[in-house]
Design a protein around this motif. Structure first.
Motif, mmCIF file in Angstrom:
data_model
loop_
_atom_site.group_PDB
_atom_site.id
_atom_site.type_symbol
_atom_site.label_atom_id
_atom_site.label_comp_id
_atom_site.label_asym_id
_atom_site.label_seq_id
_atom_site.Cartn_x
_atom_site.Cartn_y
_atom_site.Cartn_z
ATOM 1 N N LYS A 1 -2.487 2.853 13.137
ATOM 2 C CA LYS A 1 -3.767 1.969 13.264
ATOM 3 C C LYS A 1 -3.828 0.577 12.309
ATOM 4 O O LYS A 1 -2.727 0.724 11.826
ATOM 5 C CB LYS A 1 -5.119 2.720 12.680
ATOM 6 N N ASN A 2 -4.622 -0.119 12.443
ATOM 7 C CA ASN A 2 -4.484 -1.365 11.635
ATOM 8 C C ASN A 2 -4.673 -1.217 10.172
ATOM 9 O O ASN A 2 -5.144 -0.086 9.843
ATOM 10 C CB ASN A 2 -5.841 -2.325 12.085
ATOM 11 N N ALA A 3 -3.773 -2.154 9.718
ATOM 12 C CA ALA A 3 -4.011 -2.144 8.075
ATOM 13 C C ALA A 3 -3.505 -0.621 7.381
ATOM 14 O O ALA A 3 -4.020 -0.197 6.518
ATOM 15 C CB ALA A 3 -5.459 -2.372 7.554
ATOM 16 N N GLN A 4 -2.225 -0.092 8.144
ATOM 17 C CA GLN A 4 -1.778 1.280 7.562
ATOM 18 C C GLN A 4 -0.576 0.814 7.005
ATOM 19 O O GLN A 4 -0.182 1.681 5.820
ATOM 20 C CB GLN A 4 -1.530 2.029 8.775
ATOM 21 N N GLY A 5 0.036 -0.272 7.050
ATOM 22 C CA GLY A 5 1.381 -0.473 6.077
ATOM 23 C C GLY A 5 2.491 -0.959 7.099
ATOM 24 O O GLY A 5 3.610 -0.848 6.684
ATOM 25 N N LYS A 6 2.281 -1.328 8.330
ATOM 26 C CA LYS A 6 3.554 -1.377 9.300
ATOM 27 C C LYS A 6 4.058 -2.812 8.932
ATOM 28 O O LYS A 6 5.202 -2.919 8.775
ATOM 29 C CB LYS A 6 2.924 -1.685 10.724
ATOM 30 N N THR A 7 3.284 -3.850 8.944
ATOM 31 C CA THR A 7 3.661 -5.205 8.539
ATOM 32 C C THR A 7 4.316 -5.132 7.143
ATOM 33 O O THR A 7 5.461 -5.650 7.031
ATOM 34 C CB THR A 7 2.627 -6.229 8.770
ATOM 35 N N ASN A 8 3.658 -4.362 6.251
ATOM 36 C CA ASN A 8 4.302 -4.356 5.005
ATOM 37 C C ASN A 8 5.715 -3.566 5.055
ATOM 38 O O ASN A 8 6.494 -4.148 3.993
ATOM 39 C CB ASN A 8 3.260 -3.505 3.962
ATOM 40 N N GLN B 1 1.815 -10.365 -5.800
ATOM 41 C CA GLN B 1 0.816 -9.910 -4.887
ATOM 42 C C GLN B 1 1.384 -8.606 -4.165
ATOM 43 O O GLN B 1 0.640 -7.977 -3.346
ATOM 44 C CB GLN B 1 0.333 -11.153 -3.799
ATOM 45 N N ILE B 2 2.675 -8.609 -4.180
ATOM 46 C CA ILE B 2 3.536 -7.461 -3.445
ATOM 47 C C ILE B 2 3.464 -6.101 -4.032
ATOM 48 O O ILE B 2 3.375 -5.239 -3.497
ATOM 49 C CB ILE B 2 4.910 -8.000 -3.263
ATOM 50 N N ILE B 3 3.290 -6.285 -5.420
ATOM 51 C CA ILE B 3 3.163 -4.968 -6.388
ATOM 52 C C ILE B 3 1.997 -4.272 -5.884
ATOM 53 O O ILE B 3 0.675 -5.051 -5.683
ATOM 54 C CB ILE B 3 3.342 -5.307 -7.660
ATOM 55 N N LYS B 4 1.753 -2.992 -5.676
ATOM 56 C CA LYS B 4 0.741 -2.215 -5.277
ATOM 57 C C LYS B 4 -0.252 -2.567 -6.297
ATOM 58 O O LYS B 4 -0.153 -2.574 -7.720
ATOM 59 C CB LYS B 4 0.870 -0.627 -5.400
ATOM 60 N N PHE B 5 -1.698 -2.763 -5.795
ATOM 61 C CA PHE B 5 -2.850 -2.917 -6.597
ATOM 62 C C PHE B 5 -2.710 -1.975 -7.778
ATOM 63 O O PHE B 5 -2.671 -0.873 -7.653
ATOM 64 C CB PHE B 5 -4.134 -2.888 -5.939
ATOM 65 N N ASN C 1 0.817 -1.278 -0.128
ATOM 66 C CA ASN C 1 0.009 0.004 -0.073
ATOM 67 C C ASN C 1 0.805 1.125 0.060
ATOM 68 O O ASN C 1 0.316 2.319 0.220
ATOM 69 C CB ASN C 1 -0.798 0.019 1.250
#
Ligand SMILES: Nc1ncnc2c1ncn2[C@@H]1O[C@H](COP(=O)(O)OP(=O)(O)O)[C@@H](O)[C@H]1O
Ligand SMILES: [Mg+2]
Length: 358
Positions: A31-38, A59-63, A13
């Motif tokens: 917050k959740n789903a912001q890109g920390k794990t990414n 799957q890693i490339i940005k949608f 993302n």
């Protein structure tokens, strides 16, 4: 080792972002789903060449995009280094180290050394033997290239030997070929097993010590499934085993012995962790293994890897959290969380929101 900066372009993302890190503790908050794990994933890929989630490059490339790039600057005992990873929907990924093209993934491994922990790493304790072998193989390969080459060689011989075993069910003439491949397989198997035994011998006492410091009252033991036998080399032993198993192998059509079938066992207070420990105990063991790996790699290469901790704090009680953070300040640690815990330790804060640094 110290990561100075990571620049991401169309990675997950992140459209375009550059993130800078300090020595010691770096909290990556959001917050959740912001890109920390990414963000941690991008660093892991730069170290090992593949995603810890086993995601495909596509799957890693940005949608909606067709290409992505990771560009990472870091400092090692040998000086400043740069790794660039180019992901492409149409082509294989390409890699540059210090602007020079890398032809094989094996060249990348060991360049940037990281130890990664996420809640998923519980699989090290709970899941199938393959997950534990992967842990051994990735860990040892970080500091021993020969081990990595032997793994690749072993895998190749194993596939050839399996193909022969399969064809022997119809073509008896291939028995001569089998006689050729078996000693080759055993020779490489011995090297792999010896290295794994040495690794566990180094890791186990460090892990037991850290585990005691974190839990205060539990003892941890780690054992590799293959045991050395007095007065007989691994080569002689595997040769005997292979002779005993030959009939079974001919019936089944695949190789039934060797390091590709070995496993690790973790015991807390003498009991097998997989069957008897609570989820919390298992999580602590998995974390302790990763913390001890930091020290093992240090003993091998003379510098600490970067410690990547994804979402660990929420899973630990406060005393364990504090003891973990004290460990983490010794290294460069990148740790993701939703809220930064109260602590007297110095840290750098990086806030991530919707694929950007705030
Ligand atoms: N290839 C992709 N392109 C764009 N967004 C992605 C891609 N892969 C995952 N995401 C998004 O990244 C977000 C999750 O990011 P993550 O780093 O796991 O969050 P967290 O901050 O909670 O750790 C999700 O919203 C997901 O939709
Ligand atoms: Mg996350």
């Amino acid at each position: 080792m110290k990561i100075n900066s990571v620049k991401l372009n169309n990675f997950r993302n992140y459209a375009l972002a550059e993130i800078f890190f300090n020595d010691g503790l770096n909290f990556i908050v959001g917050k959740n789903a912001q890109g920390k794990t990414n963000l941690l994933e991008s660093i892991y890929i730069s170290s090992v060449g593949k995603s810890p989630k086993n995601s495909k490059d596509k799957q890693i490339i940005k949608f909606g995009e067709s290409k992505a790039k990771i560009d990472i600057n870091f400092l090692t005992n040998a000086g400043k280094k740069n790794i660039e990873i180019y992901l492409d929907k149409q082509n294989k990924k390409s890699i540059k180290i210090n602007k020079l093209n890398v032809l094989k993934l094996t060249e990348l491994v060991g360049c940037l050394s990281v130890v990664y922990f996420s809640p998923d790493e519980l699989k090290l304790i709970k899941e199938v033997p393959e997950d534990r072998r992967t842990f051994l193989d990735i860990s040892i390969s970080q500091f021993d290239k020969n081990y990595l080459y032997n793994l690749i060689k072993y895998d190749k011989i194993l596939r050839q030997r399996n193909a022969i075993l399969k064809s022997l069910q119809s073509e008896q003439s291939k028995i001569e070929q089998l006689k050729l491949f078996t000693p080759q397989l055993i020779e490489t198997a011995e090297k792999i097993i010896l290295k794994r035994l040495e690794f566990i011998k180094n890791l186990a006492p460090i892990a037991a010590d850290i585990h005691k410091q974190i839990t205060l009252d539990e003892t941890l033991e780690i054992e590799y499934s293959y045991k050395l036998k007095p007065g007989i080399s691994i080569n002689e032993d595997l040769t005997k085993i292979s002779q005993n198993l030959l009939q079974k192998e001919l019936e089944l059509g695949y190789t039934c012995f060797g390091p590709h079938r070995d496993d690790l066992e973790f015991k807390i207070n003498g009991l097998d962790c997989k069957s008897f420990s609570s989820q919390g105990q298992q999580r602590t063991v998995a974390l302790v293994i990763k913390l001890s790996l930091m020290q093992v790699v240090y003993n091998e290469i003379g510098e600490y890897p970067v410690l990547l901790l994804d979402d660990v704090l929420s899973e630990l009680d406060l005393p364990r959290q504090n003891r973990l953070l004290e460990f983490a300040t010794k290294y460069q640690t990148l740790i993701t969380c939703v809220n930064i815990p109260t602590t007297n330790l110095n840290y750098n804060k990086i806030e991530i929101s919707n694929g950007s640094v705030v």
